[in-house]
Design an enzyme around this catalytic site. Structure first.
Site, short mmCIF file in Angstrom:
data_model
loop_
_atom_site.label_atom_id
_atom_site.label_comp_id
_atom_site.label_asym_id
_atom_site.label_seq_id
_atom_site.Cartn_x
_atom_site.Cartn_y
_atom_site.Cartn_z
N GLY A 137 0.83 -1.20 0.00
CA GLY A 137 0.00 0.00 0.00
C GLY A 137 0.87 1.25 0.00
O GLY A 137 2.06 1.20 0.36
N CYS A 138 0.29 2.36 -0.40
CA CYS A 138 1.07 3.60 -0.51
C CYS A 138 1.52 4.08 0.87
O CYS A 138 2.69 4.41 1.06
CB CYS A 138 0.28 4.68 -1.25
SG CYS A 138 -1.39 4.94 -0.62
N TYR A 139 0.60 4.13 1.83
CA TYR A 139 1.00 4.56 3.18
C TYR A 139 2.02 3.59 3.79
O TYR A 139 3.02 4.05 4.36
CB TYR A 139 -0.22 4.65 4.10
CG TYR A 139 -1.12 5.83 3.86
CD1 TYR A 139 -0.66 7.13 3.97
CD2 TYR A 139 -2.48 5.65 3.57
CE1 TYR A 139 -1.51 8.22 3.80
CE2 TYR A 139 -3.33 6.73 3.39
CZ TYR A 139 -2.85 8.01 3.51
OH TYR A 139 -3.69 9.07 3.34
N ALA B 232 5.52 4.41 2.55
CA ALA B 232 6.13 5.60 3.15
C ALA B 232 6.50 5.36 4.61
O ALA B 232 7.57 5.78 5.07
CB ALA B 232 5.17 6.78 3.03
#
Lengths: 342, 342, 342, 342
Positions: free
Chosen positions: B145-147, B150
């Site tokens: 996932g993107c979060y 990061a």
């Protein structure tokens, strides 16, 4: 009764927002407007949104110019208020929108601002416990910082009710007007549009001791604060995401009850219905504060989120609200809880 | 050698970004493009920025259409990948950009996604310990996932080095493309411009167990995560502000050394020089990750901030990077660390 | 063959965009980088999106520093190019991204720029009639202005085909990077976000004579231009809305046919299918130009709309495209028609 | 005297803006609020910025619900007003914020809106010649379109004074709220941020005949209008760039004098001092109109630029201003010329 008000620093964002609010205040008459580097210019060239004042000309910020007003608002760079304030008589209400008189602890001031402490004035956040009593009849008011306003209103009820442990973690996003109107490369539209970035990371932002001061007072013990501010691609608004470990026995219901109780009668602070979350757009240009709470059971943390307009409730609206209390006018006079959206 | 790639879900934001990258990939030839509700339409009408593909027409997402490719990318809504994947042979490299195969724990999947667990595939975050080994030669990849991308890259070095206690607090701001292209009132430009707002507060966001999975693996113990996502007024980018209490003996130097070591040889993750902070604008359209660390001694916390482009490193770039590894191509092929700024 | 390129003015927006493109150019090796007020600084601090060049240090802009390169790009403030250029030998390809050598008419230059005319160099807009021939083998190139690029490509086919009367009316919106990186109060993010405003109204913008020059050449007669630029709340992009009275006998079909013919073989200019309109987001970071035409029968006007990225096709991309032609490299080398969207 | 007002269509952007203004109107009491698809919902969930009305619940739009009010505002989709209006008695002031009753020419209506003409009501643009007289005491008001408001106020004085030829060319940029609150892919924040794009090009936008109607009335002859609307990345505001060939003998002085005279006594329209240009940010949330003029001698054109807030002066503010006149209240009651900036 007309309250005659002068504004020192009328060309910046805080000064402009203050004038926007004072123009709508039924008891205030706008007197002298000053601005050092812009003295001699028409306000219409500097604040083109304030059409009724377009032909007013800025004067120098001197004691003579500021004399003869009932209220003097100081919207000056940090460290410049004290010199001006001491020239104003004790009968004049002086409302300082800078940081100079916010901190009670001289050591904190010196450590974060690097200059001698000028003193401590009654603190203009009426919603804090004892906040109104400190302001009524006062002739000096220190308007809180924008971040401390958002953060203190988010967290003090949890601390006052003993629901949060004494280590707060705060990440806040601010619109660019919080950084002021002095042109700097990193504040250019080309740089900020489409970008989120942090600054003042690691405990060095000057608003940190002010948050500690307010939350510690509510908790009755020293609260540590980890504060990270970020710059968001919008002109106005602060969204503060605040959390702390829950103390033993906290439930979703007890958390909500504490905030319900704290804000049931507050005219400007609104605990949102469950399921609805604060948004800075909803308080754009208004003095309202939106608050919502959550209890994350898995992580064992209380999470409180608040949204304000940094220029209104976070600066100029807070100043007017405190002025109203100091002058024993109705607290909501000239202020609104209606945002400009979309 | 030309790798022939199909993209299922070519009309959405993840699919569009993937095609942007594949067009620049020297070893990839773009094959079938599918999109259910948009099947039959020209790509030029749906992704007008992809001029070289403007005349390609979307097909239905069926096993027949996807057959005969070396790689099939799935950019489908969560829960739809498993049904398509099981129709693709074991010799085909299947790269799932959805969530279906990310979580190892079936209970976590069911609790957060509310459907039966489809399985667990090699996880496409090469920078994690053991990350590359798990991907080399693999025929199935679960893109993170993107979060979690990061956040995991921000915090795993601190956990791997024993510098952070096992309770992480994370607040992240995402651009609106993270919410997808399906029109909803709260995602209208009129609503998001000028506004910051949170969502999925209190431990309910679906990316939370994925972060816990990654950070716990690095720490060698269960790490709890308090995660608050916010929507920022920008199309792309994630800024993740991550912190945890420092373990005993942490210093600014030991913290920086741990990150220096973790990222010295990483092609896409850049620990910034001291004094410089990540900004989402700097990684716009690039596969780069900017990371910076701070130790807040007064609050006793380690703070790590990362910036990525949610569509590039956070989705399609991560997918291409992992594909390169799986196919034993040079890892950086077709990817860039150069952002489009300002 | 590696072309060794120096960039004078590497710290600004045009210089940064040029470096972004040169990094992706397979035949170019980046040599000296200069920047006067920023000499001595790391490029990573000034252009944080250009990670591969982060450790390069800016030098002073002197003839010595610029010597020994095959190509020297000048990204200097208007009026500074001539002094630098005359110190560079005739064997060096000098590409001036400033205005100094764009205008053929000395009187126009003096009237609009207020300084003596430095001369006229081959004009870097290859799509104009005769454009490529003028550039092939040339050792001097004047890169067009961003607005003249957008406007000339929108209107020259109508003038070349005799479809438009010789009075053009143009309103264009530009992103803020067009105004440069020097901080000014009106370019602050707080000022530009949420605002559209015009500037240089009434025929005074310096790009006006350049448009007149290009359109008159296409028309074979003097074309008058009413040009109004506006500043839009976005970092990049120009949308030019151009119109002129239709000459007798124009039809929707004849108009479309003229543009079809003009752009059928152009690699960077795309006449969109009917019903689709240009958008600056679609050409973000790309060298593509989107064009669409309409014939308003009731008003009797031909309307042509173009979208470009002001920094790419409008400045640095146009510079690279012209360099390729001058060096007899493939014209599209290092350039892309793929935008970064959303 | 309290004027009791109902709002049909309270959940959209026009309805929300109207309620924002009515809340501040000293003579208006807000009665029934309706919204068809949203009937039964709390207004706080739909218009979270209107805190004082948060607990009001939307009703169905029926004659019964709307009965018993002094004023009924219709903020309904085009074509729905007539059916509601005919059920309201002749003693009720009906203010239609839709298009249904704006056009005098039935053929124009049918050509542009594709449905039978419902009729023509007094037109709510008081600043036009004879505008106030038509509204005083009227029981029916057709509120102008947002673009026609900006354009008519920009150009009518030039036409009334005979300074402009009868062919106007207009390019206007609008904020996204002008496109309404119904979610569409092209209006997503991801799509509009960072992008300028045109729509309704070539004489097909529905506001075109309304502009022709107003300008022709001022000119005393048929004025043709070439109108190109563009969508700008901001929530609110219209910037209209309007021009026409100057008639013989026009000078900069005669042009300025005509506008000085037209707007000297207008409370909401401000001709800016020379050298200052309109900006939509300056009229954000206000009922003010900023106008500036230029004479481009080389191109022989008169250029007039206006800025309004499309939701305030362009819709809801115009509606309240006209209501005030119809009810013979002071025209400025409840309205402001103070924008919310930055």
């Amino acid at each position: 009764m007309a309250v005659r008000a002068a504004v020192a620093g009328a060309s910046g964002y805080a000064g402009g927002e203050l004038l926007r609010l004072l123009l709508a205040h039924p008891e205030v008459e706008i007197g002298a407007l000053t601005g050092n580097s812009n003295a001699g210019q028409r306000l219409g060239a500097l604040q083109p949104h304030l059409l009724p004042l377009a032909d007013r000309v800025l004067q120098e910020t001197t004691a003579d110019v500021l004399a003869g007003h009932d209220v003097v608002f100081l919207a000056l760079p940090h460290g410049q208020s004290a010199a001006v304030a001491e020239q104003l008589g004790p009968e004049v209400l002086v409302v300082d929108m800078g940081a100079d008189f916010r901190l009670a602890n001289a050591g904190d001031w010196e450590r974060f601002y690097g200059s001698p402490h000028a003193g401590t004035w009654p603190y203009g956040l009426p919603e804090l416990p004892g906040g109104r009593a400190a302001l009524e009849g006062s002739k000096r008011i220190a308007v809180p910082g924008c971040y401390p306003t958002a953060v203190s209103l988010a967290l003090f009820p949890a601390y006052a009710a003993g629901l949060a442990e004494a280590e707060a973690v705060i990440v806040a996003a601010s619109g660019t007007s919080g950084a002021g109107k002095a042109p700097k490369p990193n504040l250019l539209g080309s740089e900020v549009m489409g970008s989120m970035s942090p600054y003042g990371v690691g405990g060095v932002h000057r608003h940190t001791p002010e948050m500690i001061q307010n939350l510690s007072a509510a908790a009755g013990e020293r609260v540590s604060v980890s504060f990270t501010p970020t710059l968001a691609p919008m002109p106005r608004g602060i969204l503060a995401t605040c959390s702390a470990k829950a103390t033993a026995g906290v439930t979703r219901e007890s958390l909500r009850a504490a905030y319900d109780k704290a804000y049931a009668d507050e005219p400007f602070v609104h605990l949102l219905p469950e399921g609805q979350w604060p948004a800075t757009a909803s308080v754009y240009g208004s003095n309202a504060v939106q608050v919502q709470v959550a209890y994350d059971e898995a992580a064992g943390r209380v999470i409180v989120i608040s949204a304000i307009d940094n220029l209104t409730k976070g600066t100029a609206g807070g100043a007017v609200q405190s002025m109203n209390i100091a002058l024993r006018l109705p607290e909501e006079l000239g202020l609104s809880t209606i945002g400009v959206a979309p």
